[in-house]
Write a protein that holds these residues in place. Structure first.
Motif, PDB file in Angstrom:
ATOM      1  N   THR A 194      -3.339 -15.295 -23.954  1.00 42.30           N
ATOM      2  CA  THR A 194      -4.055 -16.227 -24.830  1.00 42.30           C
ATOM      3  C   THR A 194      -5.546 -16.294 -24.549  1.00 42.30           C
ATOM      4  N   ALA A 195      -5.951 -16.094 -23.294  1.00 43.63           N
ATOM      5  CA  ALA A 195      -7.363 -16.272 -22.936  1.00 43.63           C
ATOM      6  C   ALA A 195      -8.093 -14.958 -22.697  1.00 43.63           C
ATOM      7  N   ALA A 196      -7.378 -13.858 -22.578  1.00 38.90           N
ATOM      8  CA  ALA A 196      -8.026 -12.559 -22.357  1.00 38.90           C
ATOM      9  C   ALA A 196      -7.342 -11.480 -23.192  1.00 38.90           C
ATOM     10  N   PRO A 197      -7.236 -11.690 -24.502  1.00 38.48           N
ATOM     11  CA  PRO A 197      -6.474 -10.733 -25.323  1.00 38.48           C
ATOM     12  C   PRO A 197      -7.113  -9.365 -25.413  1.00 38.48           C
ATOM     13  N   GLU A 198      -8.469  -9.305 -25.448  1.00 41.95           N
ATOM     14  CA  GLU A 198      -9.131  -7.997 -25.551  1.00 41.95           C
ATOM     15  C   GLU A 198      -8.878  -7.163 -24.297  1.00 41.95           C
ATOM     16  N   LEU A 199      -9.012  -7.766 -23.141  1.00 43.38           N
ATOM     17  CA  LEU A 199      -8.771  -7.048 -21.891  1.00 43.38           C
ATOM     18  C   LEU A 199      -7.298  -6.666 -21.771  1.00 43.38           C
ATOM     19  N   ARG A 200      -6.419  -7.567 -22.150  1.00 45.76           N
ATOM     20  CA  ARG A 200      -4.985  -7.265 -22.084  1.00 45.76           C
ATOM     21  C   ARG A 200      -4.653  -6.074 -22.974  1.00 45.76           C
ATOM     22  N   ARG A 201      -5.232  -6.058 -24.180  1.00 47.35           N
ATOM     23  CA  ARG A 201      -4.991  -4.943 -25.095  1.00 47.35           C
ATOM     24  C   ARG A 201      -5.451  -3.630 -24.479  1.00 47.35           C
ATOM     25  N   VAL A 231      -7.890   0.928 -18.355  1.00 44.08           N
ATOM     26  CA  VAL A 231      -8.019  -0.002 -17.239  1.00 44.08           C
ATOM     27  C   VAL A 231      -9.413   0.157 -16.628  1.00 44.08           C
ATOM     28  N   PRO A 232     -10.142  -0.945 -16.410  1.00 42.36           N
ATOM     29  CA  PRO A 232     -11.481  -0.826 -15.803  1.00 42.36           C
ATOM     30  C   PRO A 232     -11.382  -0.271 -14.388  1.00 42.36           C
ATOM     31  N   GLU A 233     -12.451   0.357 -13.970  1.00 41.77           N
ATOM     32  CA  GLU A 233     -12.477   0.924 -12.620  1.00 41.77           C
ATOM     33  C   GLU A 233     -13.072  -0.045 -11.609  1.00 41.77           C
ATOM     34  N   ARG A 234     -13.867  -0.985 -12.079  1.00 33.82           N
ATOM     35  CA  ARG A 234     -14.548  -1.910 -11.173  1.00 33.82           C
ATOM     36  C   ARG A 234     -14.853  -3.209 -11.911  1.00 33.82           C
ATOM     37  N   LEU A 235     -15.259  -4.207 -11.180  1.00 36.89           N
ATOM     38  CA  LEU A 235     -15.688  -5.461 -11.776  1.00 36.89           C
ATOM     39  C   LEU A 235     -16.943  -5.230 -12.608  1.00 36.89           C
ATOM     40  N   PRO A 236     -17.152  -5.994 -13.656  1.00 37.59           N
ATOM     41  CA  PRO A 236     -18.275  -5.724 -14.568  1.00 37.59           C
ATOM     42  C   PRO A 236     -19.632  -5.963 -13.918  1.00 37.59           C
ATOM     43  N   ALA A 237     -20.567  -5.064 -14.210  1.00 33.67           N
ATOM     44  CA  ALA A 237     -21.941  -5.228 -13.754  1.00 33.67           C
ATOM     45  C   ALA A 237     -22.636  -6.312 -14.585  1.00 33.67           C
ATOM     46  N   ASP A 238     -23.745  -6.804 -14.077  1.00 33.89           N
ATOM     47  CA  ASP A 238     -24.477  -7.853 -14.791  1.00 33.89           C
ATOM     48  C   ASP A 238     -24.839  -7.424 -16.209  1.00 33.89           C
ATOM     49  N   ALA A 239     -25.184  -6.148 -16.380  1.00 33.57           N
ATOM     50  CA  ALA A 239     -25.596  -5.662 -17.702  1.00 33.57           C
ATOM     51  C   ALA A 239     -24.468  -5.772 -18.730  1.00 33.57           C
ATOM     52  N   SER A 240     -23.234  -5.823 -18.264  1.00 32.46           N
ATOM     53  CA  SER A 240     -22.104  -5.923 -19.181  1.00 32.46           C
ATOM     54  C   SER A 240     -22.057  -7.262 -19.898  1.00 32.46           C
ATOM     55  N   PHE A 241     -22.818  -8.245 -19.397  1.00 37.66           N
ATOM     56  CA  PHE A 241     -22.802  -9.582 -19.976  1.00 37.66           C
ATOM     57  C   PHE A 241     -23.933  -9.803 -20.982  1.00 37.66           C
ATOM     58  N   GLU A 242     -24.701  -8.769 -21.269  1.00 36.86           N
ATOM     59  CA  GLU A 242     -25.700  -8.900 -22.321  1.00 36.86           C
ATOM     60  C   GLU A 242     -24.994  -9.063 -23.666  1.00 36.86           C
ATOM     61  N   THR A 243     -25.555  -9.921 -24.503  1.00 36.12           N
ATOM     62  CA  THR A 243     -24.877 -10.264 -25.755  1.00 36.12           C
ATOM     63  C   THR A 243     -24.767  -9.091 -26.716  1.00 36.12           C
ATOM     64  N   THR A 244     -25.526  -8.026 -26.477  1.00 36.73           N
ATOM     65  CA  THR A 244     -25.452  -6.857 -27.354  1.00 36.73           C
ATOM     66  C   THR A 244     -24.332  -5.904 -26.963  1.00 36.73           C
ATOM     67  N   GLN A 245     -23.688  -6.134 -25.845  1.00 38.81           N
ATOM     68  CA  GLN A 245     -22.647  -5.221 -25.374  1.00 38.81           C
ATOM     69  C   GLN A 245     -21.389  -5.338 -26.229  1.00 38.81           C
ATOM     70  N   ASP A 295     -18.359  -4.536 -25.432  1.00 36.51           N
ATOM     71  CA  ASP A 295     -17.217  -5.015 -24.654  1.00 36.51           C
ATOM     72  C   ASP A 295     -17.528  -6.325 -23.940  1.00 36.51           C
ATOM     73  N   LEU A 296     -18.371  -7.136 -24.520  1.00 38.18           N
ATOM     74  CA  LEU A 296     -18.746  -8.414 -23.908  1.00 38.18           C
ATOM     75  C   LEU A 296     -17.542  -9.312 -23.622  1.00 38.18           C
ATOM     76  N   PRO A 297     -16.612  -9.496 -24.568  1.00 38.53           N
ATOM     77  CA  PRO A 297     -15.467 -10.362 -24.250  1.00 38.53           C
ATOM     78  C   PRO A 297     -14.694  -9.889 -23.027  1.00 38.53           C
ATOM     79  N   GLN A 298     -14.505  -8.578 -22.907  1.00 44.25           N
ATOM     80  CA  GLN A 298     -13.768  -8.058 -21.758  1.00 44.25           C
ATOM     81  C   GLN A 298     -14.478  -8.373 -20.442  1.00 44.25           C
ATOM     82  N   ALA A 299     -15.811  -8.348 -20.457  1.00 45.14           N
ATOM     83  CA  ALA A 299     -16.558  -8.652 -19.233  1.00 45.14           C
ATOM     84  C   ALA A 299     -16.252 -10.071 -18.756  1.00 45.14           C
TER      85      ALA A 299
END
Length: 462
Positions: free
Chosen positions: A356-363, A370-384, A386-390
């Motif tokens: 319910t709270a992480a459907p994009e990542l679950r999909r 499957v991600p290889e590592r925790l998201p970098a800071d740049a992954s949280f830019e609003t233009t990304q 895959d922002l929801p997954q971050a």
């Protein structure tokens, strides 16, 4: 306001792509403690035109300095009268500081004065930062028809019960000298030189103020609407304190503009930029609770009203978590940790799962992406893309820590990463700060934690 470090996350609700932003300024450029001292302001740099007429025959440097000092002292006295009028709610005294020949500006300023009638100011003062800050065109000087002085002036104000240090707001003002008296004539002449002051909520209309148990709401709208925001904030504050502890003031200021377009004005952004943004938290990274200027939770009313009760609770709790943890949120704090922790507190006791709270990542995980590592800071830019997954990755990382090591360890990890470094010790980079904290608090290292987290993702994805 300069575009601050920002982050966003998606809320599952009636708006499936609604985003919440935390804006934590890494530098204290917009916040600070400084009083106006007229005789300490530096002179204008050579060649900057002030527009003020000089006394005939004055040719010496000492004479120019005396003239500049006299202008600064006079402007300082004018601004002090203006401050006193605001704090004493003296409309006549406030009006007396305005240019009697600038009718439109005069009327708008009186409107602003009326708009702040309910706002509980603990302080309101000015600091002249740069006299002769910008030039006026010949046509503008001619229209004013009097000697002029331009200046970058900072407004410093505090809200009673919240601000231990003032919020600093740059303003770009034009003063005129008429019959030996200085008046304020304009606050928009600097726009041609790129000097635009950020709007405050009282620039938008009459401000309704509602005092909650743990909050003060300043908004454009009815008292019933503002009371609703105060109730949500009052419910969120104890939830945050239950996790973070009592080492923060336990109060917040919520600013509610009338529309999403007005929200963008408060943040100095293009009107459409915050169309999907539910709320923004502004503040100063790493500033101690007893020294920092206040944080503000700024709401997008257009988006907020589309949320259900649970989503509203999550949004407000998320934002107030940023307020509480601000002193330990440093430039080197990984964004996945700061945003994941705010999501963890926001979703706590809401029975939210990865479905319910992480459907994009679950999909993605179920599809083998499957991600290889925790998201970098740049992954949280609003233009990304895959922002929801971050955001979902950050939330699940913090959820894992709380489940595997305990909630207290999650808080301890956050505080340890953001602990103040001793004088003379360089600020760490994000990777080294996190690695050191994981070893000391969790007894693991980032590589080992990442492997554990990836297994957790696969399990949670079902």
């Amino acid at each position: 306001m300069d575009d601050p470090n920002r982050a966003a996350r998606r809320i599952r609700s009636l708006l499936p792509v609604l985003i919440v932003v935390c804006a934590l300024a890494q530098l204290g450029a917009v916040l600070g403690v400084t009083r106006f001292i007229a005789d300490t302001v530096t002179d204008a740099p050579p060649g900057v035109h002030s527009g003020a007429s000089k006394t005939p025959g004055r040719t010496t440097a000492d004479g120019d300095e005396q003239h500049a000092n006299a202008r600064r002292i006079a402007i300082g006295a004018l601004l002090e009268r203006r401050s006193g009028a605001v704090l004493s709610r003296d409309r006549e005294a406030f009006t007396s500081t305005l240019d009697p020949q600038s009718a439109e500006f005069r009327q708008s300023q009186i409107g602003v004065f009326d708009n702040i009638a309910e706002v509980p100011f603990a302080g309101w003062e000015y600091e002249v930062v740069t006299p002769d800050a910008f030039e006026l065109s010949a046509a503008r000087e001619s229209a004013l028809g009097a000697p002029v002085l331009t200046a970058h002036v900072d407004l410093l104000y505090r809200i009673t019960g919240h601000d231990v240090a003032p919020v600093r707001v740059p303003q770009y003002l034009t003063f005129v000298l008429r019959a030996g008296t200085w008046y304020l004539a304009a606050d928009t002449d600097g726009a041609g030189a790129g000097m635009r002051a950020p709007a405050q909520v009282w620039d938008l209309g009459p401000v309704t103020v509602v005092q909650g148990t743990h909050s003060t709401v300043l908004g454009i709208g009815t008292r019933d609407v503002m009371r609703g925001f105060a109730d949500i904030a009052d419910q969120a504050v104890p939830r945050v304190s239950a996790v973070w502890g009592e080492s923060w003031p336990g109060r917040t200021v919520v600013v509610v503009p009338g529309t999403q377009v007005q929200m963008a004005r408060l943040l100095g952004a293009e009107p459409g930029k915050y169309a999907r943004i539910a709320a923004v938290t502004t503040g100063e990274r790493g500033a101690a609770a007893d020294a920092a200027a206040a944080d503000r939770v700024i709401v997008n009313p257009d988006a907020f009203r589309e949320l259900g009760d649970l989503e509203r609770r999550v949004v407000m709790t998320h934002e107030i978590t940023h307020v509480a943890s601000r002193a330990f949120t440093r430039a080197w704090t990984p964004t996945w940790l700061s945003e994941g922790f705010a999501d963890y507190v926001g979703y706590l006791d809401s029975a939210q799962t990865m479905r319910t709270a992480a459907p994009e990542l679950r999909r993605d995980v179920k599809a083998g992406k499957v991600p290889e590592r925790l998201p970098a800071d740049a992954s949280f830019e609003t233009t990304q893309e895959d922002l929801p997954q971050a955001y979902e990755m950050g939330w699940l990382a913090c959820k894992l820590i709380a489940e595997r090591w305990g909630q207290a360890k999650l808080v301890d990890l956050y505080r340890t990463v953001g602990a103040e470094r001793p004088p003379g010790v360089d600020a760490p980079d994000s990777a080294s700060a996190l690695a050191s904290a994981m070893v000391s608090v969790l007894g693991t290292n980032p590589d080992s934690f990442t492997r554990t987290w990836l297994d957790y993702l696969r399990t949670q994805a079902g």
